[in-house]
Design a protein around this motif. Structure first.
Motif, PDB file in Angstrom:
ATOM      1  N   GLY A   1       0.894  -1.381  -0.066  1.00 15.65           N
ATOM      2  CA  GLY A   1      -0.035   0.087   0.002  1.00 15.65           C
ATOM      3  C   GLY A   1       0.864   1.215   0.124  1.00 15.65           C
ATOM      4  O   GLY A   1       0.389   2.076  -0.552  1.00 15.65           O
TER       5      GLY A   1
ATOM      6  N   ASP B   1      -8.839   5.221  -0.320  1.00 23.64           N
ATOM      7  CA  ASP B   1      -8.002   4.170   0.064  1.00 23.64           C
ATOM      8  C   ASP B   1      -8.822   3.350   1.285  1.00 23.64           C
ATOM      9  O   ASP B   1      -9.216   4.052   2.175  1.00 23.64           O
ATOM     10  CB  ASP B   1      -6.762   4.929   0.846  1.00 23.64           C
ATOM     11  CG  ASP B   1      -5.740   3.909   1.299  1.00 23.64           C
ATOM     12  OD1 ASP B   1      -6.064   2.826   1.521  1.00 23.64           O
ATOM     13  OD2 ASP B   1      -4.729   4.464   1.862  1.00 23.64           O
TER      14      ASP B   1
ATOM     15  N   HIS C   1      -8.289  -0.039   5.634  1.00 23.11           N
ATOM     16  CA  HIS C   1      -8.843  -0.669   6.708  1.00 23.11           C
ATOM     17  C   HIS C   1     -10.425  -1.227   6.413  1.00 23.11           C
ATOM     18  O   HIS C   1     -10.858  -1.788   7.425  1.00 23.11           O
ATOM     19  CB  HIS C   1      -8.674   0.334   7.605  1.00 23.11           C
ATOM     20  CG  HIS C   1      -7.616   0.848   8.204  1.00 23.11           C
ATOM     21  ND1 HIS C   1      -6.979   0.165   9.030  1.00 23.11           N
ATOM     22  CD2 HIS C   1      -6.864   1.703   7.642  1.00 23.11           C
ATOM     23  CE1 HIS C   1      -5.462   0.781   8.947  1.00 23.11           C
ATOM     24  NE2 HIS C   1      -5.469   1.837   8.153  1.00 23.11           N
TER      25      HIS C   1
ATOM     26  N   LYS D   1      -3.471  -6.238   5.601  1.00 25.45           N
ATOM     27  CA  LYS D   1      -4.315  -5.997   6.574  1.00 25.45           C
ATOM     28  C   LYS D   1      -5.433  -7.256   6.830  1.00 25.45           C
ATOM     29  O   LYS D   1      -4.953  -8.149   6.896  1.00 25.45           O
ATOM     30  CB  LYS D   1      -5.001  -4.526   6.728  1.00 25.45           C
ATOM     31  CG  LYS D   1      -3.776  -3.734   7.145  1.00 25.45           C
ATOM     32  CD  LYS D   1      -4.169  -1.990   6.970  1.00 25.45           C
ATOM     33  CE  LYS D   1      -2.935  -1.158   7.387  1.00 25.45           C
ATOM     34  NZ  LYS D   1      -2.925  -0.218   6.460  1.00 25.45           N
TER      35      LYS D   1
END
Ligand SMILES: *Cc1c(COP(=O)(O)O)cnc(C)c1O
Length: 385
Positions: free
Chosen positions: A111, A210, A213, A244
């Motif tokens: 990322g 983005d 999360h 993640k």
């Protein structure tokens, strides 16, 4: 007298220490959902393994069964533009395009590569970047490397953004709005539908989101917050990471084909680096193929997150979060460090988050829940706060 060239570095470190802002690399041993540090075993509430997939042994066993020495390729030995573009790259990008019903997709080493590479490539002197004040450091670095002009808008404040668009749109060839979907430190969400509507009210505005999360965690199929908000197709750069919830490594962007072609020609963090090893791409592929099926884990995570947030609010904490990332504000760094140590003694591996990761005076404990946390553990944690 010989000057000590290291003196100023030593002083700066000493200053960081005096302000409780000194960082070191923690040595931890992983045991499933727990970590062991300095002999103490604790529940890990500081990782980004949101679905608990990285700590799940059975998944890795199944994946390993599909490998042979011939198929296990631990290096790509080259940039994707030379000989590093293995089949696994194309297969993964094809899968992403299919899942998101997107025209095109490009996978990156991380990322961080993604965010430091895209904006410098697509922004020129006639570009204005409008970024949420709280976007991740990797986006800030990308913006700094870009020749584009740059203004930050107040966090999730779309009146401010609208006024910046209104006053600037005629002066630039294009404007790129940059936001996260779930913010990494406050755990609150951007209003993606509103951002799409704002963008559509001007002919020269693009939207960069983005989902680091949110991917894996949100949306019916786990594709992220844009899926949940029903606006995947309206986002020009829909970006995320595999490191993640997806328990792997790498980054990706979904975009128009012409944009992908442009990035392949201009994006320095894609061109000048050795591509991800095929074995990592295959593992990402393996996890992504199963993503929709992890809805039980998404449900558990949602329930536990709600429980934690309600518990905090009941105790009088301000809780900006609407997600599984839940900050407990302490204000000062020292308070954050002491609180984290106390919680660690109670068996919760929580860490202080301090400047420069967060603004001065907003140090906090960042609780990042995973789908493997249990209700009684959440209750216990709340009782300690
Ligand atoms: C973690 C993170 C990144 C960086 O992704 P990596 O794959 O870890 O390099 C980018 N953006 C946001 C918002 C993140 O939280």
């Amino acid at each position: 007298m010989k000057r000590d060239l290291l003196q100023s570095y030593k002083e700066e470190l000493a200053q960081l220490e005096a302000r409780s802002n000194l960082r070191t690399l923690p040595e931890v041993v992983h045991r499933g959902r727990d970590v062991i540090r300095q002999g103490r075993r604790m529940l890990n509430l500081s990782s980004n393994d949101y679905l608990g997939l990285a700590s799940e042994l059975s998944l890795r066993k199944t994946f390993l069964e599909s490998l042979t020495p011939e198929r296990f390729l631990p290096s790509s030995s080259s940039s994707r533009l030379l000989t590093g573009n293995f089949e696994a790259n194309g297969a993964l990008e094809e899968l992403l395009c299919r899942l998101y019903e997107a025209e095109s997709c490009l996978v990156f080493n991380s990322g961080y590569h993604m965010n430091t590479g895209i904006l410098p490539a697509v922004g020129n002197a006639k570009t204005l970047i409008l970024a949420d004040r709280l976007v991740h450091a990797s986006l800030i670095d990308g913006i700094r490397l870009s020749p584009a002009k740059f203004i930050r808008y107040r966090h999730n404040n779309y009146e401010h953004l609208e006024s910046l668009l209104h006053h600037n749109h005629a002066d630039y060839e294009r404007i790129i709005i940059v936001t996260e979907s779930i913010f990494s430190m406050d755990g609150d969400e951007a209003d993606l539908r509103r951002l799409v509507a704002l963008k559509k009210s001007y002919p020269n505005v693009m939207l960069y989101v983005d989902e680091a999360h949110a991917v894996g965690v949100r949306g019916g199929k786990g594709l992220g917050y844009a899926e949940e908000q029903g606006c995947i197709a309206d986002i020009d750069f829909l970006a995320g990471t595999f490191g993640k919830a997806l328990a792997s490594v790498g980054g990706y962007v979904l975009c128009r084909r012409v944009m992908r072609n442009f990035l392949v020609n201009k994006m320095r963090t894609l061109i000048f680096t050795t591509a991800l090893p095929p074995v990592n791409l295959m593992w990402t592929h393996f996890v992504l193929e199963r993503l929709e099926g992890f809805d039980n884990r998404r449900d558990v995570l949602k329930k536990m997150s709600l429980r934690l947030r309600e518990g905090l609010i009941a105790k009088g904490y301000a809780c900006p979060s609407g997600s599984h990332i839940v900050p407990v504000m302490t204000g000062g760094s020292r308070e954050a460090v002491l609180k984290a140590e106390e919680l660690q003694r109670e068996g919760f591996y929580l860490l202080p988050v301090r400047p420069p990761t967060v603004p001065e005076g907003t140090s906090r404990i960042r609780i990042s829940l995973t789908a493997s946390v249990r209700a009684e553990e959440v209750e216990h944690l709340v009782s300690l706060l």
